[in-house]
Structures are given as C-alpha cells and as structure tokens.
Design an enzyme around this catalytic site. Structure first.
Site, short mmCIF file in Angstrom:
data_model
loop_
_atom_site.label_atom_id
_atom_site.label_comp_id
_atom_site.label_asym_id
_atom_site.label_seq_id
_atom_site.Cartn_x
_atom_site.Cartn_y
_atom_site.Cartn_z
N CYS A 156 -11.93 -9.00 14.20
CA CYS A 156 -11.53 -8.04 15.25
C CYS A 156 -12.69 -7.66 16.16
O CYS A 156 -12.47 -7.14 17.25
CB CYS A 156 -10.96 -6.78 14.62
SG CYS A 156 -9.40 -7.11 13.78
N1 CO8 Z 1 7.38 0.26 3.83
C1 CO8 Z 1 7.54 1.37 3.07
N2 CO8 Z 1 6.60 1.82 2.23
C2 CO8 Z 1 5.46 1.12 2.12
C3 CO8 Z 1 5.22 -0.05 2.88
C4 CO8 Z 1 6.24 -0.48 3.75
N3 CO8 Z 1 6.09 -1.56 4.52
N4 CO8 Z 1 3.99 -0.53 2.59
C5 CO8 Z 1 3.47 0.31 1.67
N5 CO8 Z 1 4.34 1.30 1.39
C6 CO8 Z 1 4.18 2.41 0.42
C7 CO8 Z 1 3.26 2.02 -0.70
O1 CO8 Z 1 4.01 1.39 -1.73
C8 CO8 Z 1 2.74 3.37 -1.13
O2 CO8 Z 1 3.70 4.01 -1.96
P1 CO8 Z 1 3.23 4.92 -3.21
O3 CO8 Z 1 2.46 6.06 -2.58
O4 CO8 Z 1 4.53 5.33 -3.81
O5 CO8 Z 1 2.38 4.04 -4.05
C9 CO8 Z 1 2.66 4.15 0.16
O6 CO8 Z 1 3.53 3.50 1.08
C10 CO8 Z 1 1.27 4.21 0.75
O7 CO8 Z 1 0.72 2.87 0.82
P2 CO8 Z 1 -0.71 2.57 1.39
O8 CO8 Z 1 -1.71 3.44 0.71
O9 CO8 Z 1 -0.94 1.09 1.39
O10 CO8 Z 1 -0.49 3.03 2.92
P3 CO8 Z 1 -1.53 3.57 3.95
O11 CO8 Z 1 -1.19 4.95 4.30
O12 CO8 Z 1 -2.94 3.29 3.56
O13 CO8 Z 1 -1.20 2.67 5.24
C11 CO8 Z 1 -2.15 0.79 6.38
C12 CO8 Z 1 -1.34 1.27 5.18
C13 CO8 Z 1 -1.33 1.06 7.63
C14 CO8 Z 1 -2.37 -0.71 6.23
C15 CO8 Z 1 -3.49 1.54 6.47
O14 CO8 Z 1 -4.13 1.54 5.23
C16 CO8 Z 1 -4.45 0.96 7.49
O15 CO8 Z 1 -4.12 0.76 8.64
N6 CO8 Z 1 -5.69 0.74 7.07
C17 CO8 Z 1 -6.72 0.19 7.97
C18 CO8 Z 1 -6.53 -1.26 8.04
C19 CO8 Z 1 -7.36 -1.93 9.08
O16 CO8 Z 1 -7.87 -1.38 10.01
N7 CO8 Z 1 -7.49 -3.21 8.91
C20 CO8 Z 1 -8.15 -4.01 9.84
C21 CO8 Z 1 -7.51 -5.35 9.77
S1 CO8 Z 1 -7.82 -6.32 11.14
C22 CO8 Z 1 -9.14 -7.38 10.91
O17 CO8 Z 1 -10.25 -7.05 11.04
C23 CO8 Z 1 -8.87 -8.75 10.51
C24 CO8 Z 1 -8.51 -9.60 11.67
C25 CO8 Z 1 -7.31 -10.37 11.29
C26 CO8 Z 1 -6.73 -11.13 12.41
C27 CO8 Z 1 -5.27 -11.30 12.34
C28 CO8 Z 1 -4.75 -12.10 11.19
C29 CO8 Z 1 -3.33 -11.79 10.83
#
Ligand code: CO8
Length: 377
Positions: A156
C-alpha cells in the site's frame, strides 16, 4: 537543490461497482451452500459451519460502502467468487497497462505534458500481474515515452515510496519528467470466500507527474517539501503468491488455482501496530520540516479503515479532524492499496490555496509507511 513539484494527477476508475449488500448476498449464498453440502460433517463435529457476513458489520468496522471492480459478475457468482478477465495475447496491452494508460493520460494533460516529455515511468503497486517484462516498460511503450521504466512494490505504500524515487531521480538529474502509475487490481488477490477480508478491497489506478519546478509548465504545482519513509517487518499482512509456490507441492490446488496464496491479515493487530507507527512518522516528519500539525491544511491518508484514519489524525493533531481536513474516499472505493491516498489527493485538493500545506501518507504491508509533505505554489 532543484525544487520538485507534482504537476498533475489522474485516476482510472473501473466501470462496475459492488455494494456491501450485493457482496454479502453472494457470500452468504456461498456459506449456505457450503453448510448444506457439509451438513453431516458439521453435525458430527468433523468440520465447522461457516458464519455469514453482514453489510452492517462491514460499514461499521471499516467505513466501506461499495467498491469499483474490474469484473462484478465473476466476483458475485457464488460458484466462482473470482473476477473473470479474458486471457490476452502477448500482442495486447495487459490489464495493468491499460488502466495505467488511462490514468496517465489524465495526469499528463493536467501537467500540460505529452508522453514524449516523459523520460522515466515507474509502476508502483501491490500486485504486479507478472514477473517480467516490467509493466512500467509496457506503459512506456504504449504511451510512447522515452527514457527508462521500472516496477516496484512496497504494497500500500508503493505510491509514496515511488514519489520519493521520482524526486530522487529528478534531483539527481537522471530524469526530467517522471510518470508514476499505481495500477491496483486488488480483487484478483482477494479471497472472496474469506469472511474476515472479502469486503476490504477495490480496484483503481492513479497516476502522478513529477518535474523540476523550473521545467514545469502547469499552473497548479505542489512542491515536495520533503519525504519520509519507514519500514518494519511484520507477517500480519501477507500474500505469498509467487513462482516458488509450485516448488513445494503442498499448497498447489488446495484452494483453487492460486494454491490458497492470497491476501491474508491479522486485521486487529495491523490496526493496533500501524496507527502509532504512522502517527509517529507524520509527527517526526513535520518536526524535521519545522512545521506544526496545525500548519497542515489537509491529510490525504491511505484509505484502509475509517477508524484507523480518525485515530491517526487525532494523534497527530491532538484533536479530532473533520472530513475536510482528513477526507475519505474509502466509502466509495474501499481499500485500493497504493492508489488510495493518491485518489484522495486527486479528489480533495481543488479548494486549497497558494501556500497551503498537506500530507500525503500511505501505510500497509511490510509494514511500510511513507509521508510526503506538499505545499501548493
Ligand atoms: N461479517 C460479520 N461479522 C464479521 C465479519 C463479517 N464479514 N468479519 C468478522 N466478523 C466478526 C468477527 O467474527 C468478530 O466477532 P466476535 O467478536 O464475536 O469474535 C467481530 O466481527 C470482530 O472481528 P474483527 O476483530 O476481525 O473486526 P475488526 O473490528 O478488527 O475489523 C477490519 C476488521 C475491518 C479488517 C479491521 O481490523 C481493519 O481494517 N484493520 C486494519 C487493516 C489494514 O489496514 N490492513 C491493511 C491491508 S492493505 C495492505 O497493506 C496490503 C496490500 C494488499 C493489496 C491488495 C491485495 C488484495
């Protein structure tokens, strides 16, 4: 030292888009079919039932509402869940080249330049479509640019690292006019069957033209006051797809053609570790330039997660930033990797005046983070 300026930007947006609701409907159909097909194993405790996704969760957790994609139908087909792109012959431009050419033409026009003026092309992005020949050389050829071209990948952060490379080349005199392109087909590397990440990414391409100020012809110029880059190794965001996959045998075919080697992350850990890293990077960069946070009119931040950006801005400013100060394009585009902060800059700078300062900042896998301080002429 010559002053280096950004004289134009461009954006290519795919024609199709997918809402959270449509994505979730397809995902949940896949989940239902999987659970039905494995009902007896699930009942016997031999395999776990898959959980459904939810559009409300996606928007609340990430700030994303929809995303542009290169192919909607293939992604939403619950039997496929992979974009469908036709195979191209060696004589046709590749998909990354095609996107880059569109974005580049817009950026060059804004800069008052033609491809013949460009003597360096850098393709900086997360996911190159092949090992070689370089996509940048293909773009150079398709546009009719001179000089040299090369690809680079810092996930990114590719755009900000690319801007530093471009500025270095211009300052050293090894280039007079640099075209940077950031073609991102993120949906090609996304596992749409993975509930944790199926909603995160979209596709787009940005382009940036950089020149020495004394060469520039465009009226709108953004002086690069300085760049600051930082990396710190982490496995929390990984994509292991590559030519060595075939050598191990163990993964090949286990999860489709990719052998399961797609984007994966520990989202929570990324959030917790990257926010302080980026806030410190911007703060240190401003210190180094003798600027206070209050001197910054705009933060064009990488667009991965809304809460993450709000937290970074709060740490840097010591108070909440409003949407004008730290604009959001994530709701419309989702995470477009290296293109995200440049889309933000492209869309949200017209109202700024001469002397206004902004920070273009990206962060992501590596970890990697880059800050580019810009002042409008
Ligand atoms: N629907 C419903 N519920 C869900 C879902 C879903 N899709 N997914 C997870 N949940 C549930 C989980 O089961 C969990 O439930 P419980 O509390 O009962 O266990 C709850 O929701 C919370 O889950 P998380 O802790 O995983 O959720 P978060 O609040 O942390 O949100 C995010 C998830 C949105 C992914 C968040 O953590 C985030 O955005 N983090 C930062 C990520 C980031 O910036 N990453 C950078 C990636 S980009 C990069 O640099 C790479 C480049 C890649 C290029 C492209 C290739 C594809």
């Amino acid at each position: 030292m010559p002053t280096i300026v950004i004289t134009g930007t461009g954006l290519f947006t795919p024609a199709e888009s997918v809402s959270n609701e449509a994505l979730v409907e397809s995902f949940n159909t896949f989940v239902q079919r999987y659970n039905d097909a494995h009902a007896s194993e699930i009942e016997a405790g031999e395999c776990e039932a898959l959980a459904p996704s939810s559009a409300e969760f996606i928007e609340a957790a990430s700030g994303i509402r929809r995303r542009y994609v290169v192919d909607r139908e293939g992604i939403l087909d619950p039997e496929r869940m992979v974009p469908r792109l036709r195979e191209r012959s060696d004589e046709e431009p590749g998909v990354l080249c095609e996107m880059s050419v569109h974005a580049a033409r817009e950026a060059l026009e804004a800069a008052g330049r033609t491809p013949a003026d460009v003597d360096c092309v850098i393709a900086a992005c997360s996911n190159l479509e092949r090992a070689y020949p370089a996509v940048a050389i293909e773009v150079q050829d398709a546009l009719g640019c001179g000089g040299y071209a090369y690809d680079m990948n810092v996930a990114c952060s590719s755009a900000t690292f690319g801007i530093q490379n471009a500025a270095n080349a211009l300052q050293a005199g090894t280039a007079r006019c640099v075209l940077l392109v950031n073609p991102e087909v993120c949906t090609g590397h996304l596992d749409f069957r993975d509930r944790d990440s199926h909603f995160i990414f979209g596709d787009a391409c940005t382009a940036v033209v950089l020149e020495r100020s004394d060469d520039a012809v465009a009226d709108e110029r953004w002086e690069i006051l300085g760049t600051r880059l930082s990396t710190q190794f982490s496995n929390n965001i990984r994509n292991d797809f590559g030519f060595l996959n075939r050598t191990s045998g163990s993964h090949a075919g286990s999860r489709g053609d990719s052998g399961g080697r797609l984007f994966r992350q520990q989202g929570r850990k990324v959030f917790k570790e990257v926010v302080p890293m980026v806030a410190a990077l911007i703060t240190d960069h401003l210190d180094q330039l003798g600027l206070a946070a209050a001197d910054v009119s705009r933060f064009w931040l990488h667009q991965a997660n809304l809460a993450m950006n709000q937290l970074i801005a709060r740490r840097v400013l010591g108070r909440d930033a409003d949407e004008k100060q730290a604009p959001v394009i994530l709701d419309e585009f989702a995470n477009t990797s290296s293109a995200g902060s440049v889309i933000c800059f492209h869309r949200h700078r017209a109202d700024l005046g001469s002397g206004d300062v902004g920070i273009l900042c990206s962060f992501g896998a590596g970890y990697s983070a880059g800050s580019v301080a810009l002042r409008k002429h």
